[in-house]
Write a protein that holds these residues in place. Structure first.
Motif, mmCIF file in Angstrom:
data_model
loop_
_atom_site.group_PDB
_atom_site.id
_atom_site.type_symbol
_atom_site.label_atom_id
_atom_site.label_comp_id
_atom_site.label_asym_id
_atom_site.label_seq_id
_atom_site.Cartn_x
_atom_site.Cartn_y
_atom_site.Cartn_z
ATOM 1 N N ASN A 53 36.039 48.946 31.375
ATOM 2 C CA ASN A 53 34.610 48.755 31.649
ATOM 3 C C ASN A 53 34.344 47.412 32.332
ATOM 4 O OD1 ASN A 53 34.030 51.246 30.576
ATOM 5 N ND2 ASN A 53 33.494 50.461 28.549
ATOM 6 N N VAL A 54 35.080 46.385 31.928
ATOM 7 C CA VAL A 54 34.930 45.067 32.563
ATOM 8 C C VAL A 54 35.372 45.145 34.024
ATOM 9 C CG1 VAL A 54 35.887 42.719 32.621
ATOM 10 C CG2 VAL A 54 35.085 43.670 30.445
ATOM 11 N N ILE A 55 36.478 45.819 34.256
ATOM 12 C CA ILE A 55 37.013 45.906 35.624
ATOM 13 C C ILE A 55 36.020 46.617 36.556
ATOM 14 C CG2 ILE A 55 38.845 47.018 37.016
ATOM 15 C CD1 ILE A 55 40.773 46.249 34.686
ATOM 16 N N THR A 61 29.337 46.268 37.095
ATOM 17 C CA THR A 61 28.476 45.700 38.139
ATOM 18 C C THR A 61 27.115 45.324 37.540
ATOM 19 O OG1 THR A 61 27.755 47.932 38.742
ATOM 20 C CG2 THR A 61 29.534 47.005 40.053
ATOM 21 N N LYS A 62 27.139 44.967 36.245
ATOM 22 C CA LYS A 62 25.857 44.728 35.551
ATOM 23 C C LYS A 62 25.142 43.438 35.956
ATOM 24 C CE LYS A 62 27.112 45.285 31.168
ATOM 25 N NZ LYS A 62 26.938 45.348 29.717
ATOM 26 N N CYS A 63 25.876 42.472 36.511
ATOM 27 C CA CYS A 63 25.171 41.254 36.941
ATOM 28 C C CYS A 63 25.561 40.860 38.369
ATOM 29 C CB CYS A 63 25.372 40.098 35.944
ATOM 30 S SG CYS A 63 26.847 39.112 36.218
ATOM 31 N N GLU A 64 24.885 39.864 38.877
ATOM 32 C CA GLU A 64 25.054 39.387 40.258
ATOM 33 C C GLU A 64 26.486 38.987 40.601
ATOM 34 O OE1 GLU A 64 22.634 38.614 42.944
ATOM 35 O OE2 GLU A 64 21.895 40.349 41.815
ATOM 36 N N LEU A 65 27.227 38.533 39.574
ATOM 37 C CA LEU A 65 28.577 38.026 39.844
ATOM 38 C C LEU A 65 29.518 39.108 40.380
ATOM 39 C CD1 LEU A 65 29.110 35.595 36.808
ATOM 40 C CD2 LEU A 65 28.320 35.081 39.125
ATOM 41 N N ALA A 66 29.149 40.367 40.146
ATOM 42 C CA ALA A 66 29.959 41.479 40.650
ATOM 43 C C ALA A 66 30.024 41.465 42.179
ATOM 44 C CB ALA A 66 29.385 42.796 40.164
ATOM 45 N N LYS A 67 28.976 40.924 42.803
ATOM 46 C CA LYS A 67 28.898 40.948 44.279
ATOM 47 C C LYS A 67 29.863 39.975 44.937
ATOM 48 C CE LYS A 67 24.063 42.323 44.366
ATOM 49 N NZ LYS A 67 22.718 41.733 44.342
ATOM 50 N N THR A 68 30.162 38.890 44.246
ATOM 51 C CA THR A 68 30.969 37.844 44.881
ATOM 52 C C THR A 68 32.402 37.755 44.349
ATOM 53 O OG1 THR A 68 29.874 36.319 43.345
ATOM 54 C CG2 THR A 68 29.058 36.346 45.612
ATOM 55 N N ARG A 69 32.670 38.432 43.270
ATOM 56 C CA ARG A 69 34.029 38.350 42.697
ATOM 57 C C ARG A 69 35.034 39.130 43.554
ATOM 58 N NH1 ARG A 69 32.535 42.872 38.436
ATOM 59 N NH2 ARG A 69 33.220 44.675 39.655
ATOM 60 N N ASN A 70 36.311 38.766 43.419
ATOM 61 C CA ASN A 70 37.375 39.620 43.940
ATOM 62 C C ASN A 70 37.862 40.562 42.848
ATOM 63 O OD1 ASN A 70 37.770 38.753 46.748
ATOM 64 N ND2 ASN A 70 38.137 36.763 45.772
ATOM 65 N N ILE A 96 33.529 33.705 28.294
ATOM 66 C CA ILE A 96 32.135 34.095 28.072
ATOM 67 C C ILE A 96 31.695 35.096 29.141
ATOM 68 C CG2 ILE A 96 29.735 33.228 28.197
ATOM 69 C CD1 ILE A 96 31.007 32.565 25.526
ATOM 70 N N VAL A 97 31.893 34.780 30.421
ATOM 71 C CA VAL A 97 31.646 35.782 31.468
ATOM 72 C C VAL A 97 32.978 36.145 32.124
ATOM 73 C CG1 VAL A 97 29.261 35.026 31.906
ATOM 74 C CG2 VAL A 97 31.087 34.229 33.402
ATOM 75 N N LYS A 98 33.063 37.385 32.556
ATOM 76 C CA LYS A 98 34.351 37.923 33.003
ATOM 77 C C LYS A 98 34.526 37.886 34.526
ATOM 78 C CE LYS A 98 34.779 39.352 28.642
ATOM 79 N NZ LYS A 98 34.969 38.330 27.600
ATOM 80 N N CYS A 99 33.508 37.415 35.256
ATOM 81 C CA CYS A 99 33.647 37.315 36.712
ATOM 82 C C CYS A 99 33.374 35.882 37.156
ATOM 83 C CB CYS A 99 32.686 38.272 37.414
ATOM 84 S SG CYS A 99 32.968 39.989 36.941
ATOM 85 N N SER A 155 24.160 36.434 29.087
ATOM 86 C CA SER A 155 23.644 37.436 28.138
ATOM 87 C C SER A 155 23.995 38.845 28.600
ATOM 88 C CB SER A 155 22.150 37.255 27.901
ATOM 89 O OG SER A 155 21.472 37.407 29.110
ATOM 90 N N THR A 156 24.076 39.051 29.910
ATOM 91 C CA THR A 156 24.463 40.382 30.400
ATOM 92 C C THR A 156 25.910 40.683 30.026
ATOM 93 O OG1 THR A 156 23.013 39.980 32.286
ATOM 94 C CG2 THR A 156 24.440 41.901 32.441
ATOM 95 N N CYS A 157 26.742 39.677 30.080
ATOM 96 C CA CYS A 157 28.178 39.884 29.837
ATOM 97 C C CYS A 157 28.554 39.852 28.364
ATOM 98 C CB CYS A 157 28.976 38.832 30.601
ATOM 99 S SG CYS A 157 30.630 39.386 31.058
ATOM 100 N N GLN A 158 27.656 39.355 27.520
ATOM 101 C CA GLN A 158 28.069 39.060 26.136
ATOM 102 C C GLN A 158 28.525 40.274 25.321
ATOM 103 O OE1 GLN A 158 24.773 37.173 24.114
ATOM 104 N NE2 GLN A 158 23.717 39.084 23.749
ATOM 105 N N GLU A 159 28.051 41.452 25.718
ATOM 106 C CA GLU A 159 28.437 42.664 24.998
ATOM 107 C C GLU A 159 29.964 42.866 25.014
ATOM 108 O OE1 GLU A 159 26.990 44.521 22.992
ATOM 109 O OE2 GLU A 159 28.308 46.265 22.907
ATOM 110 N N TYR A 160 30.607 42.490 26.115
ATOM 111 C CA TYR A 160 32.067 42.654 26.194
ATOM 112 C C TYR A 160 32.785 41.741 25.194
ATOM 113 C CZ TYR A 160 30.993 45.183 30.472
ATOM 114 O OH TYR A 160 30.489 46.078 31.371
ATOM 115 N N LEU A 161 32.328 40.500 25.111
ATOM 116 C CA LEU A 161 32.945 39.569 24.153
ATOM 117 C C LEU A 161 32.682 40.048 22.726
ATOM 118 C CD1 LEU A 161 34.478 36.994 23.478
ATOM 119 C CD2 LEU A 161 32.323 35.733 23.687
HETATM 120 FE FE1 SF4 Z 1 29.793 42.617 34.430
HETATM 121 FE FE2 SF4 Z 1 30.253 40.377 33.115
HETATM 122 FE FE3 SF4 Z 1 31.217 40.666 35.561
HETATM 123 FE FE4 SF4 Z 1 28.617 40.346 35.196
HETATM 124 S S1 SF4 Z 1 30.220 38.837 34.741
HETATM 125 S S2 SF4 Z 1 29.592 41.877 36.537
HETATM 126 S S3 SF4 Z 1 28.290 41.436 33.263
HETATM 127 S S4 SF4 Z 1 31.813 41.847 33.762
#
Ligand code: SF4
Ligand code: URA
Length: 197
Positions: free
Chosen positions: A11-13, A16-25, A83-86, A100-106
Protein backbone atom coordinates in the motif's frame (compact mmCIF):
# COMPACT_ATOMS: atom_id res chain seq x y z
CA UNK A 1 8.09 -11.32 5.87
CA UNK A 2 4.85 -11.07 7.78
CA UNK A 3 1.79 -11.08 5.51
CA UNK A 4 0.11 -8.06 7.11
CA UNK A 5 3.33 -6.09 6.90
CA UNK A 6 3.64 -7.09 3.23
CA UNK A 7 0.22 -5.55 2.65
CA UNK A 8 1.27 -2.31 4.36
CA UNK A 9 4.42 -2.26 2.25
CA UNK A 10 2.44 -2.78 -0.97
CA UNK A 11 0.00 0.00 0.00
CA UNK A 12 2.89 2.38 0.74
CA UNK A 13 4.52 1.59 -2.60
CA UNK A 14 1.30 2.36 -4.47
CA UNK A 15 0.16 5.26 -2.27
CA UNK A 16 -0.84 8.61 -3.78
CA UNK A 17 -2.65 10.02 -0.75
CA UNK A 18 -0.51 13.15 -0.41
CA UNK A 19 1.41 15.64 -2.56
CA UNK A 20 4.73 13.87 -2.00
CA UNK A 21 3.60 11.11 -4.37
CA UNK A 22 4.04 13.56 -7.27
CA UNK A 23 7.71 14.25 -6.70
CA UNK A 24 9.05 10.98 -5.32
CA UNK A 25 10.87 8.36 -7.36
CA UNK A 26 10.09 5.54 -4.93
CA UNK A 27 8.07 5.32 -1.74
CA UNK A 28 10.13 3.99 1.15
CA UNK A 29 8.31 1.46 3.30
CA UNK A 30 9.73 0.37 6.64
CA UNK A 31 12.26 -2.44 6.58
CA UNK A 32 13.62 -5.05 8.92
CA UNK A 33 12.76 -7.74 11.42
CA UNK A 34 9.09 -7.88 12.31
CA UNK A 35 9.93 -9.79 15.49
CA UNK A 36 12.07 -6.87 16.68
CA UNK A 37 11.44 -5.49 20.16
CA UNK A 38 12.30 -2.04 18.88
CA UNK A 39 11.16 0.11 15.94
CA UNK A 40 13.32 3.07 14.89
CA UNK A 41 11.40 6.03 13.50
CA UNK A 42 13.14 8.74 11.47
CA UNK A 43 11.71 11.73 9.61
CA UNK A 44 11.40 11.05 5.89
CA UNK A 45 13.41 9.45 3.10
CA UNK A 46 16.30 11.43 1.62
CA UNK A 47 17.83 11.26 -1.86
CA UNK A 48 19.40 7.81 -1.62
CA UNK A 49 16.36 6.30 0.04
CA UNK A 50 14.13 7.80 -2.67
CA UNK A 51 16.35 6.29 -5.36
CA UNK A 52 16.35 2.80 -3.89
CA UNK A 53 13.12 2.57 -1.89
CA UNK A 54 14.90 1.64 1.37
CA UNK A 55 15.09 3.59 4.63
CA UNK A 56 18.34 4.97 6.07
CA UNK A 57 20.77 3.81 3.37
CA UNK A 58 22.56 7.16 2.88
CA UNK A 59 25.08 8.98 5.08
CA UNK A 60 22.64 9.31 8.00
CA UNK A 61 21.92 5.59 7.66
CA UNK A 62 25.65 4.83 7.99
CA UNK A 63 25.69 6.75 11.29
CA UNK A 64 22.71 4.77 12.51
CA UNK A 65 24.31 1.47 11.44
CA UNK A 66 27.53 2.40 13.20
CA UNK A 67 25.71 3.26 16.43
CA UNK A 68 23.87 -0.07 16.24
CA UNK A 69 27.10 -1.92 15.53
CA UNK A 70 28.75 -0.31 18.57
CA UNK A 71 25.87 -1.65 20.66
CA UNK A 72 26.43 -5.13 19.17
CA UNK A 73 23.29 -5.01 17.04
CA UNK A 74 22.89 -5.43 13.27
CA UNK A 75 20.33 -3.57 11.16
CA UNK A 76 18.71 -6.86 10.19
CA UNK A 77 17.78 -7.49 13.82
CA UNK A 78 15.66 -4.35 14.11
CA UNK A 79 12.86 -2.61 12.19
CA UNK A 80 13.51 0.84 10.71
CA UNK A 81 10.92 3.24 9.31
CA UNK A 82 9.98 6.90 8.96
CA UNK A 83 7.16 9.28 9.82
CA UNK A 84 6.47 9.90 6.11
CA UNK A 85 7.33 7.30 3.50
CA UNK A 86 8.08 9.58 0.53
CA UNK A 87 10.87 12.12 0.10
CA UNK A 88 9.91 15.76 0.52
CA UNK A 89 11.44 17.93 -2.25
CA UNK A 90 14.92 19.20 -1.28
CA UNK A 91 14.60 17.24 1.98
CA UNK A 92 12.37 19.87 3.55
CA UNK A 93 10.61 18.90 6.77
CA UNK A 94 7.33 17.12 5.95
CA UNK A 95 4.26 19.30 6.53
CA UNK A 96 1.60 18.63 9.16
CA UNK A 97 -0.79 17.47 6.42
CA UNK A 98 1.77 15.09 4.90
CA UNK A 99 2.54 13.65 8.32
CA UNK A 100 -1.08 13.16 9.29
CA UNK A 101 -1.94 11.67 5.90
CA UNK A 102 0.90 9.18 6.19
CA UNK A 103 0.52 8.34 9.87
CA UNK A 104 -1.87 5.45 9.29
CA UNK A 105 0.99 3.39 7.81
CA UNK A 106 3.19 3.88 10.87
CA UNK A 107 0.24 3.10 13.10
CA UNK A 108 -0.21 -0.18 11.21
CA UNK A 109 3.49 -1.04 11.38
CA UNK A 110 3.41 -0.49 15.14
CA UNK A 111 0.25 -2.52 15.66
CA UNK A 112 1.63 -5.46 13.66
CA UNK A 113 5.13 -5.49 15.17
CA UNK A 114 4.06 -4.53 18.71
CA UNK A 115 7.49 -3.25 19.72
CA UNK A 116 8.38 -3.14 23.41
CA UNK A 117 9.84 0.30 22.76
CA UNK A 118 9.85 2.80 19.87
CA UNK A 119 13.08 4.70 19.29
CA UNK A 120 12.35 8.23 18.13
CA UNK A 121 15.12 9.68 15.97
CA UNK A 122 15.09 13.48 16.05
CA UNK A 123 12.60 16.31 16.30
CA UNK A 124 10.17 15.47 13.50
CA UNK A 125 9.39 12.04 14.91
CA UNK A 126 9.37 13.46 18.46
CA UNK A 127 6.89 16.12 17.43
CA UNK A 128 4.70 13.82 15.31
CA UNK A 129 4.44 10.99 17.83
CA UNK A 130 4.56 12.81 21.16
CA UNK A 131 4.00 16.49 20.36
CA UNK A 132 7.48 17.27 21.67
CA UNK A 133 10.27 19.61 20.61
CA UNK A 134 13.93 20.23 21.49
CA UNK A 135 15.04 16.63 21.31
CA UNK A 136 18.56 17.52 22.48
CA UNK A 137 17.06 18.43 25.88
CA UNK A 138 15.08 15.22 26.17
CA UNK A 139 17.34 12.68 24.46
CA UNK A 140 18.26 9.60 26.44
CA UNK A 141 14.90 9.61 28.18
CA UNK A 142 12.17 6.98 28.32
CA UNK A 143 8.61 8.15 27.71
CA UNK A 144 5.37 6.28 28.28
CA UNK A 145 2.22 7.23 26.40
CA UNK A 146 -0.96 5.19 26.04
CA UNK A 147 0.76 2.03 27.22
CA UNK A 148 3.58 2.33 24.70
CA UNK A 149 7.18 3.04 25.64
CA UNK A 150 9.35 5.40 23.61
CA UNK A 151 13.05 6.19 23.78
CA UNK A 152 14.27 9.57 22.58
CA UNK A 153 17.48 10.28 20.74
CA UNK A 154 18.94 12.66 18.17
CA UNK A 155 18.54 12.21 14.42
CA UNK A 156 21.57 10.41 12.89
CA UNK A 157 21.82 13.15 10.21
CA UNK A 158 22.49 15.68 12.98
CA UNK A 159 25.64 13.73 13.88
CA UNK A 160 27.24 13.96 10.43
CA UNK A 161 29.29 17.07 11.13
CA UNK A 162 29.24 16.85 14.90
CA UNK A 163 31.68 14.52 16.67
CA UNK A 164 30.08 15.15 20.05
CA UNK A 165 26.64 14.20 18.81
CA UNK A 166 27.84 10.95 17.24
CA UNK A 167 29.13 9.95 20.68
CA UNK A 168 25.77 10.96 22.14
CA UNK A 169 23.89 8.85 19.59
CA UNK A 170 26.12 5.85 20.27
CA UNK A 171 25.71 6.23 24.03
CA UNK A 172 21.92 6.53 23.68
CA UNK A 173 21.67 3.47 21.44
CA UNK A 174 23.69 1.43 23.95
CA UNK A 175 21.31 2.56 26.68
CA UNK A 176 18.33 1.67 24.47
CA UNK A 177 19.53 -1.91 24.06
CA UNK A 178 20.18 -2.24 27.78
CA UNK A 179 16.54 -1.23 28.23
CA UNK A 180 15.44 -3.66 25.50
CA UNK A 181 17.22 -6.50 27.32
CA UNK A 182 15.46 -5.57 30.55
CA UNK A 183 12.08 -5.38 28.80
CA UNK A 184 12.66 -8.72 27.08
CA UNK A 185 13.30 -10.18 30.52
CA UNK A 186 10.02 -8.66 31.74
CA UNK A 187 11.81 -6.24 34.04
CA UNK A 188 10.32 -2.83 34.80
CA UNK A 189 12.30 0.10 33.42
CA UNK A 190 12.42 3.61 34.81
CA UNK A 191 9.99 5.94 33.04
CA UNK A 192 11.34 9.50 32.82
CA UNK A 193 8.22 11.13 31.34
CA UNK A 194 4.71 9.72 31.62
CA UNK A 195 2.09 11.13 29.24
CA UNK A 196 -0.47 8.49 30.18
CA UNK A 197 -3.74 10.08 31.18
FE1 SF4 B 1 1.29 8.15 0.72
FE2 SF4 B 1 2.81 8.69 2.81
FE3 SF4 B 1 3.86 8.78 0.38
FE4 SF4 B 1 2.14 10.64 1.15
S1 SF4 B 1 4.18 10.28 2.02
S2 SF4 B 1 2.13 9.55 -0.83
S3 SF4 B 1 0.74 9.47 2.44
S4 SF4 B 1 3.09 6.96 1.42
N1 URA C 1 16.69 10.46 7.18
C1 URA C 1 15.53 9.97 7.65
O1 URA C 1 14.90 10.55 8.52
N2 URA C 1 15.10 8.83 7.15
C2 URA C 1 15.75 8.14 6.21
O2 URA C 1 15.27 7.09 5.82
C3 URA C 1 16.97 8.67 5.75
C4 URA C 1 17.42 9.83 6.24
Amino acid sequence: MNEKLETVKKNVIECTKCELAKTRNNSVPGKGNFHSSVIFVGEAPGKNEDMHGEPFIGVAGKKLSLALERAGITREEVYITNIVKCRPPKNRVPTTIERSTCQEYLRQEISIIKPKIICILGNTAFNSLLGGSEITKFRGKVVRKDNQLYFLTVHPAATIYNQELIKTLQKDIRKLFDLVTELENSKKVKIDIDYTT
